[in-house]
Design a protein around this motif. Structure first.
Motif, short mmCIF file in Angstrom:
data_model
loop_
_atom_site.label_atom_id
_atom_site.label_comp_id
_atom_site.label_asym_id
_atom_site.label_seq_id
_atom_site.Cartn_x
_atom_site.Cartn_y
_atom_site.Cartn_z
N UNK A 151 10.87 -29.59 -31.48
CA UNK A 151 10.58 -30.98 -31.84
C UNK A 151 10.90 -31.30 -33.30
N UNK A 199 18.48 -38.87 -33.57
CA UNK A 199 18.58 -39.85 -32.49
C UNK A 199 17.21 -40.41 -32.12
N UNK A 200 17.20 -41.53 -31.41
CA UNK A 200 15.95 -42.11 -30.95
C UNK A 200 15.69 -43.45 -31.60
N UNK A 201 15.31 -44.43 -30.76
CA UNK A 201 15.13 -45.80 -31.24
C UNK A 201 14.11 -45.88 -32.36
N UNK A 202 13.02 -45.08 -32.25
CA UNK A 202 11.97 -45.16 -33.26
C UNK A 202 12.49 -44.70 -34.63
N UNK A 203 13.32 -43.67 -34.62
CA UNK A 203 13.89 -43.19 -35.89
C UNK A 203 14.75 -44.27 -36.55
N UNK A 204 15.57 -44.94 -35.73
CA UNK A 204 16.41 -46.01 -36.27
C UNK A 204 15.54 -47.14 -36.82
N UNK A 236 26.04 -49.72 -40.91
CA UNK A 236 25.81 -50.11 -39.51
C UNK A 236 25.76 -51.63 -39.38
N UNK A 273 11.14 -53.43 -31.69
CA UNK A 273 10.90 -52.18 -30.99
C UNK A 273 11.10 -52.50 -29.52
N UNK A 331 15.33 -30.14 -33.11
CA UNK A 331 16.05 -30.50 -31.90
C UNK A 331 17.05 -29.45 -31.45
N UNK A 349 11.32 -40.52 -28.78
CA UNK A 349 11.22 -41.51 -29.84
C UNK A 349 11.41 -42.92 -29.31
N UNK A 350 10.82 -43.21 -28.14
CA UNK A 350 10.91 -44.57 -27.63
C UNK A 350 9.50 -45.05 -27.33
N UNK A 351 9.30 -46.33 -27.44
CA UNK A 351 7.97 -46.92 -27.24
C UNK A 351 8.11 -48.07 -26.27
N UNK A 411 15.37 -36.63 -27.29
CA UNK A 411 14.94 -37.40 -28.46
C UNK A 411 14.87 -38.89 -28.13
N UNK A 412 15.81 -39.36 -27.30
CA UNK A 412 15.79 -40.77 -26.92
C UNK A 412 14.55 -41.10 -26.08
N UNK A 453 26.86 -42.75 -33.97
CA UNK A 453 25.77 -42.91 -33.02
C UNK A 453 25.11 -44.28 -33.15
N UNK A 454 24.80 -44.68 -34.39
CA UNK A 454 24.11 -45.94 -34.59
C UNK A 454 25.06 -47.12 -34.82
#
Lengths: 370, 544
Positions: free
Chosen positions: A318, B507-512, B115, B313, A321, A264-266, A260-261, A236-237
């Protein structure tokens, strides 16, 4: 915390206490310790108990919720974590009869049969089972009780397909299309749980008979440039175009990854940047069970009721998931909005998975990587 | 050799503690799990065992495991010696920081650096080097992770070498190459072999690197053991693999001992500062700077990728990932401060265990020349060459009854870390103890000092630097949570690496971003810890 109390001096005290009790019990004769369990009062704030929950690294629940449970019942839940679900289960099998803890959470339908065969779990007919649809109750003996349900599905990078003009896949079979050459990354089923789920999805879809079996499918995927990564994180990463710096816009992940995407995005986007291929989903259920040999059966049962109850069930999405199994639970609307619940997820009987896992993975390895 | 034994015959008593520690926490668990695999019903199924043991597939895996480890060791030694020379011979701005920085890769979880490696050496490589799924990538990564072992071990020994023999050699007309081969190399050999054997064992039991960069077709014995125990619960196959793994380790160590069978030369110990010089100008200086720059780029690029990601970010540069580390509601959530604290506590406990137990063993090994010392030496190396799954599951079925029901004890974590740290302590201390000039001890005795007093006032100050170096490694091993603890069920006390891996499993940008922020914190903690340990002074390490 001072360093001296750090390494579970409570446990040392407990061990000492247990030894003393054993000595005293032995001296007084053998009939004193058999009757005690029957008259044992239920755990309560005035009769506090501690139970140990054996689980994997992905377990999560809100701290406040668990604290409220402890305040209400007097039951403190200590967590004992092992790397992954397979490790936690195998550790419990190797310590059968003298368990590491009282309750185990995280055994899924791919490992269920192994757990039941090993005879390491006590049955519990929880009253809350009445609130759980029969389709989720895979174990008739009620030694493994369903807690959550989720799906392992292909995810794709929406932006990549919009930019390239290529149509995203609609089915498993589409992945063999030369138009999608070199676009897929999967996890190795020998080292990864979603990797195994995706292999099982292909077996459920293409089967063993007829002109085109799951083996033909994987030979075609190999010819079409499938990449194999060892685990979810690496795929994934590392390889996925959306989340990592990779060059693969299709990845095996979860149905819950798109929400989740967003979450967990800002700042949070209005539309999910990734999407799920519904026809590729393989059903994964997680179960909880009481480990045979526990001395805290009553507390363990109360904890399971808590886990299957509406509050904890609402808390699950949450944190882990996945979706709750209790019909009265209402998963958070933001979670539901970006999630996809496949209408007809692929699945295989747990018994078949356990008996054939090794052979299937061996065959897969021969076809795809050797 | 008798004068090497300041404690006389009582020296053997010192070995009891390390021997018991090893027996309880390693030999017993591993033997038990292997026996459970070979004889599940209590009786040995010889036919089945032979069937597995003669399966060509495992021999192929064993061969790949061994040769990639040998090549990795060779390349790591070459790179490490070149860098060690610079750190030992030259003084320059930032030397200490850079040297401490080399330890960082050593503690980072493979999946984190993985990574970065994919970004640098994958199909989108900015340097146009797609090495994905090749042995070359595996070897490069092994050098990256392990070169610190050589740099620090050989560098310390080099810095203490008396430069006069070299000067004499050059004056007498020998060229630099001849001087290196005839004068320097023989005197560095103990430290080269010591670090080489550890690098070999680390590369031999490599897991994440091989899986990630070697591609799915290449597996090591460690990877196969993991698959057989975790995915299949085939303890019979795992037992055979464990025996195969251990046999190769023992053979390699015995062979390595042959190579160093010549006694260590009684080398005069010197303080470092007296011989380090500024980088010269001219051709030689340019070569030094070029080597340093290459090493710097090689080691730092993957790390800078992580730091860069931690500060990003979306399209902005921000500290949001760092401040977000303090927000969490889950029972599995841990703040960075708690994680640092947990890591430090485990680190201190593991280091203390490793230094005390490894130190006792090192004294015994250094002062005795008999078979017992050699056996202890070899056996204490074995945990480095044993699969984490074998040891973890072994502990589960042996240390399961009071008074030794340690299966769920937090102490198991530092104990497992110490098992990996002890070989470092021994490898660094034994040559250093043996190198103490015996004339100093004799002088002390003649002047009326007791054996104990002699040891404290002569040996201890001279080996103090090696003790610190060894403590640094033991601490770094614990900070990095080496494989040893992967198969131990542990109460919820998340360390920095555990927290990183948890963020990276969602998953999720913040977690990474938060995983990268936590990784950057781990790097910082490592550099600080190494610098602090190096600042310690035990006794007087001044000039003689």
């Amino acid at each position: 915390m001072p360093l001296t109390t750090v390494f579970s001096s409570n446990r040392t005290r407990l061990v000492t206490l247990v030894i003393w009790i054993a000595i005293v019990a032995g001296a007084c004769g053998s009939d004193t310790n058999t009757s005690s369990t029957a008259t044992e009062p239920l755990p309560s704030p005035s009769n506090p108990k501690t139970i140990t929950l054996v689980t994997h690294e992905s377990f999560a629940l809100s701290q406040d919720l668990l604290a409220a449970f402890t305040a209400q019942t007097g039951i403190t839940v200590e967590l004992l974590t092992s790397g992954d679900a397979g490790t936690a289960l195998n550790q419990s099998i190797l310590s059968a009869g003298n368990p590491l803890g009282d309750v185990i959470f995280g055994i899924d339908n791919t490992f269920m049969s192994r757990a039941l065969d090993a005879d390491i779990l006590d049955a519990y007919d929880s009253p809350l089972l009445a609130e759980i649809p029969d389709e989720f109750k895979l174990d008739e003996t009620n030694r493994l009780l369903p807690v959550s349900v989720g799906d392992v599905c292909l995810n794709y990078d929406v932006g990549f397909f919009a930019d390239s003009g290529v149509a995203p896949p609609q089915s498993l079979a589409d992945l063999t299309d030369p138009a999608l050459k070199d676009l897929l990354v999967v996890q190795n089923p020998a080292t990864s749980s979603p990797g195994l789920a995706f292999l099982l999805a292909s077996i459920a879809e293409f089967g063993f008979d007829g002109g085109y079996t799951w083996k033909n499918y994987w030979a075609d995927l190999r010819a079409n440039g499938v990449r194999v990564s060892p685990g979810w994180t690496e795929a994934y990463y590392g390889d996925f175009t959306w989340a990592g710096g990779g060059d693969r816009p299709i990845v095996v992940s979860y149905a819950s990854s798109p929400p989740a995407e967003v979450f967990f995005a800002e700042p949070p986007p209005t539309e999910a940047p990734t999407a799920v291929v519904e026809a590729s989903c393989f059903r994964q259920q997680e179960f909880v069970g009481i480990l045979t040999g526990t001395t805290e059966t009553a507390a363990a049962e109360m904890f399971i009721d808590f886990l299957l109850g509406v509050e904890a069930q609402n808390d699950i999405p949450w944190n882990m998931f996945v979706f709750p199994v209790n019909i009265n639970a209402t998963p958070p609307p933001e979670f539901v909005e970006f999630s996809l619940i496949p209408a007809n997820p692929l699945s295989l009987p747990s018994v078949a998975i356990e008996s054939s896992r090794e052979g299937w993975i061996e065959d897969w390895t021969d076809i795809v990587v050797r | 050799m008798t004068s090497r034994e300041p404690f006389g015959r009582s020296i053997g008593l010192l070995a009891v503690i390390p021997a018991v520690f090893l027996a309880v926490f390693f030999l017993w668990p591993v033997t038990a799990i292997v026996w459970r695999g070979l004889a599940p019903d209590g009786s040995l199924d010889l036919a089945a065992t032979l069937d597995t043991a003669t399966n060509q597939r495992w021999w192929k895996v064993a061969w790949f495991t061994t040769w990639q480890a040998l090549v990795s060791t060779g390349v790591t030694l070459l790179a490490g010696i070149a860098i060690a020379r610079i750190f030992a011979k030259f003084e320059f701005v930032g030397r200490r920081w850079l040297r401490a920085g080399f330890t960082v890769p050593f503690v980072l979880p493979t999946v984190v650096v993985g990574t970065a490696f994919i970004a640098l050496l994958g199909s989108k490589s900015p340097i146009g080097l797609n090495l994905r799924d090749t042995v070359t990538a595996v070897i490069i990564a092994h050098v990256f992770f392990n070169v610190a072992i050589v740099v620090r071990t050989v560098g310390d020994a080099w810095a203490r070498l008396d430069p006069r023999p070299e000067q004499a050699s050059r004056t007498l007309g020998a060229g630099p190459w001849t001087t290196w081969r005839e004068i320097t190399l023989p005197r560095l050999l103990p430290s080269i072999l010591a670090s080489g054997s550890i690098v070999f064992l680390f590369s031999f039991t490599s897991f994440g690197v091989v899986l990630l960069l070697g591609g799915p077709a290449r597996t090591t014995l460690e990877v196969e053991t993991y698959i057989q125990t975790t995915a299949f619960l085939r303890l019979d196959v795992a037992a055979v693999l464990a025996m195969l793994q251990m046999s190769i380790v023992v053979l390699t160590l015995v062979f390595q001992r042959r190579m160093r069978s010549r006694p260590e030369i009684g080398e005069q110990q010197r303080s470092e500062q007296s011989i380090r010089q500024p980088i010269p100008s001219g051709r030689h200086g340019a070569a030094v700077i070029a080597t340093l720059a290459t090493a710097f780029a090689f080691m730092l690029t993957p790390l800078l990728v992580l730091v860069h990601e931690s500060l990003r970010s979306g399209d902005r540069y921000t500290l949001a990932n760092y401040s977000a580390l303090n927000d969490g509601t889950s029972v599995m959530f841990v703040t960075p401060l708690e994680a640092i604290w947990n890591s430090l506590r485990f680190g201190i406990a593991a280091t203390a265990l490793a230094v005390v137990i490894g130190g006792l063993a090192a004294v015994t090994i250094a002062y005795t020349s008999g078979r017992a010392g050699r056996t202890l030496d070899l056996t204490l190396m074995l945990p480095l060459g044993t699969s984490a799954a074998t040891l973890g599951f072994g502990i589960l079925i042996t240390l399961d009854e009071p008074p030794l029901d340690l299966r769920t004890s937090l102490w198991l974590v530092p104990i497992a870390h110490a098992l990996v740290g002890i070989p470092f302590v021994i490898r660094l201390l034994v040559p250093s103890i043996r190198a103490v000039d015996d004339r100093l001890r004799k002088a002390a005795r003649v002047l009326g000092a007791s054996p104990w007093k002699t040891w404290v006032s002569v040996d201890v100050p001279l080996v103090a630097r090696s003790v610190l170096a060894a403590a640094g490694f033991a601490f770094a091993i614990s900070l990095g949570e080496f494989g040893a603890t992967a198969f131990i069920a542990r109460p919820e006390h998340p360390t920095l690496p555990t927290a990183i891996v948890r963020y990276l499993s969602r998953p999720g940008a913040a977690n990474f971003g938060q995983a990268m922020a936590m990784s950057t914190i781990l790097m910082g903690v490592t550099v600080c810890a190494v610098l602090v340990i190096e600042r310690f002074r035990i006794g007087d390490t001044g000039d003689f």
